[in-house]
Design an enzyme around this catalytic site. Structure first.
Site, short mmCIF file in Angstrom:
data_model
loop_
_atom_site.label_atom_id
_atom_site.label_comp_id
_atom_site.label_asym_id
_atom_site.label_seq_id
_atom_site.Cartn_x
_atom_site.Cartn_y
_atom_site.Cartn_z
CB SER A 40 62.13 32.33 46.39
OG SER A 40 61.38 32.26 45.09
CE1 TYR A 53 66.52 30.32 44.30
CE2 TYR A 53 64.36 30.30 43.65
CZ TYR A 53 65.46 30.93 44.00
OH TYR A 53 65.36 32.21 44.52
P1 NAP Z 1 71.69 37.62 40.78
O1 NAP Z 1 71.20 38.91 40.23
O2 NAP Z 1 72.26 36.68 40.22
O3 NAP Z 1 72.71 38.14 42.07
C1 NAP Z 1 73.32 37.24 43.05
C2 NAP Z 1 74.06 37.91 43.92
O4 NAP Z 1 74.62 37.08 44.92
C3 NAP Z 1 75.54 38.58 43.32
O5 NAP Z 1 75.69 39.65 43.98
C4 NAP Z 1 76.43 37.37 43.50
O6 NAP Z 1 77.90 37.81 43.65
C5 NAP Z 1 76.00 37.03 44.96
N1 NAP Z 1 76.31 35.52 45.05
C6 NAP Z 1 75.96 34.31 44.51
N2 NAP Z 1 76.60 33.37 44.99
C7 NAP Z 1 77.54 33.87 46.08
C8 NAP Z 1 78.56 33.23 47.04
N3 NAP Z 1 78.51 31.92 47.06
N4 NAP Z 1 79.02 33.99 47.79
C9 NAP Z 1 78.68 35.45 47.89
N5 NAP Z 1 77.82 36.11 47.22
C10 NAP Z 1 77.24 35.19 46.11
O7 NAP Z 1 70.52 37.26 41.79
P2 NAP Z 1 69.28 38.19 42.33
O8 NAP Z 1 68.18 38.13 41.41
O9 NAP Z 1 69.64 39.66 42.84
O10 NAP Z 1 68.71 37.28 43.65
C11 NAP Z 1 69.24 37.80 44.98
C12 NAP Z 1 68.13 36.77 45.88
O11 NAP Z 1 66.97 36.96 45.60
C13 NAP Z 1 68.65 35.31 45.85
O12 NAP Z 1 68.49 34.88 47.13
C14 NAP Z 1 67.55 34.73 45.06
O13 NAP Z 1 67.34 33.37 45.26
C15 NAP Z 1 66.40 35.78 45.24
N6 NAP Z 1 65.36 35.91 44.58
C16 NAP Z 1 65.43 36.36 43.21
C17 NAP Z 1 64.39 36.43 42.44
C18 NAP Z 1 64.28 36.81 41.06
O14 NAP Z 1 63.59 36.71 40.35
N7 NAP Z 1 65.51 37.49 40.58
C19 NAP Z 1 63.17 35.75 42.94
C20 NAP Z 1 62.87 35.12 44.20
C21 NAP Z 1 63.93 35.23 44.99
P3 NAP Z 1 78.90 37.96 42.57
O15 NAP Z 1 78.41 39.05 41.42
O16 NAP Z 1 80.27 38.25 42.85
O17 NAP Z 1 78.72 36.41 41.91
#
Ligand code: NAP
Length: 253
Positions: free
Chosen positions: A146, A159
């Site tokens: 991130s 985080y």
């Molecule tokens: P999201 O929409 O909340 O999706 C999270 C995903 O991770 C879901 O598929 C969820 O599965 C899975 N997950 C959560 N906890 C888990 C666990 N304990 N074991 C296995 N799977 C798990 O998040 P996202 O925005 O796509 O984020 C993905 C990555 O990008 C993360 O590492 C986040 O920190 C990073 N990121 C996101 C942003 C942003 O703005 N969105 C910015 C910077 C970095 P379930 O659906 O089964 O719960």
């Protein structure tokens, strides 16, 4: 196709950024393991969508925040991909933040802090450790970090610290695996429109303030991050390792 014959494991791929990465890898021929924690229907729908488009994928349920979950996920992959070494691409994507500013320096609870460490920091370490023998020479690891990993972000302090740790893991992994031609890099997204940010997105003016700060003048979409991952898993990225690639439309926090 570019990745035909290759296998890929994407953690947290039932929705959001992980789902876009899984879709992108499958589109160019990779056989993709789609890990999820609780969203069974979404994971299975994505497997069906990929199959319909002519690709190959399977879902593997596991909470990667626990060692038993990590071991179960990798056993599920072994059952389909075959005996080690049988993994070409590992994407450590699963991650959690606190809703809104619940993970801030002022408010973060011990339980949320521990859970973020488990999913965002401990999981990539031990998944990578257990994949050392599973990865084929010439393979790829991409960790999803991130922009918060290099910024002062008091509302997301706990985080952001886990994502800083992931940068360090990326560099150590790159050194360990370099002799085998396996690269390890980190893609650091800026703000992306997913459920992860739903509390912030619903807050009046938040999206507009991100857009104003972003030179490309929009909030990111999951496909923007999948494209950056794709760039790092191709053969011609073989000399790029230990790097942090920001995929943020130029957002400089
Ligand atoms: P999201 O929409 O909340 O999706 C999270 C995903 O991770 C879901 O598929 C969820 O599965 C899975 N997950 C959560 N906890 C888990 C666990 N304990 N074991 C296995 N799977 C798990 O998040 P996202 O925005 O796509 O984020 C993905 C990555 O990008 C993360 O590492 C986040 O920190 C990073 N990121 C996101 C942003 C942003 O703005 N969105 C910015 C910077 C970095 P379930 O659906 O089964 O719960």
């Amino acid at each position: 196709m570019e990745l035909s014959g290759k296998t890929a494991l994407v953690t947290g791929a039932s929705r959001g950024i992980g789902a876009a990465i899984a879709r992108r890898l499958a589109k160019v021929g990779a056989h993709v393991a789609i890990n999820y924690a609780t969203s069974k229907d979404a994971a299975e729908a994505l497997v069906a969508e990929i199959a319909e488009a002519g690709g190959r994928a399977f879902a593997v349920q596991a909470d990667v925040g626990t060692m038993t979950g990590i071991e179960a996920m990798l056993a599920g992959c072994d059952a389909i991909f075959g005996a080690a070494p049988s993994v070409d691409i590992l994407v450590n994507n699963a991650g959690i933040g606190g809703a809104g500013d619940s993970g801030s320096l002022a408010k973060c609870s011990e339980a949320l802090f521990d859970r973020m460490i488990a999913v965002n920091q401990k999981a990539p370490h031990f998944i990578t450790q257990l994949c050392l023998e599973r990865l084929r020479d010439g393979g790829r690891i991409v960790n999803i970090g991130s922009l918060g990993g290099r910024s002062a972000l008091p509302p997301f302090a706990a985080y952001a610290a886990t994502k800083r740790a992931l940068q360090s893991l990326t560099m150590s992994t790159a050194v360990v695996l370099a002799p085998r031609g396996i690269t390890c890099n980190l893609v650091a997204p800026g703000a992306v429109d997913t459920e992860f940010n739903s509390v912030l997105i619903e807050r009046p003016g938040w999206v507009e303030s991100v857009e104003k700060l972003t030179p490309m003048k929009r909030i990111g979409v999951p496909e923007d991050i999948a494209d950056a991952v794709m760039m790092l898993v191709r053969d011609d990225a073989h000399w790029v390792t230990g790097q942090i690639v920001e995929a943020s439309g130029g957002l400089f926090l």
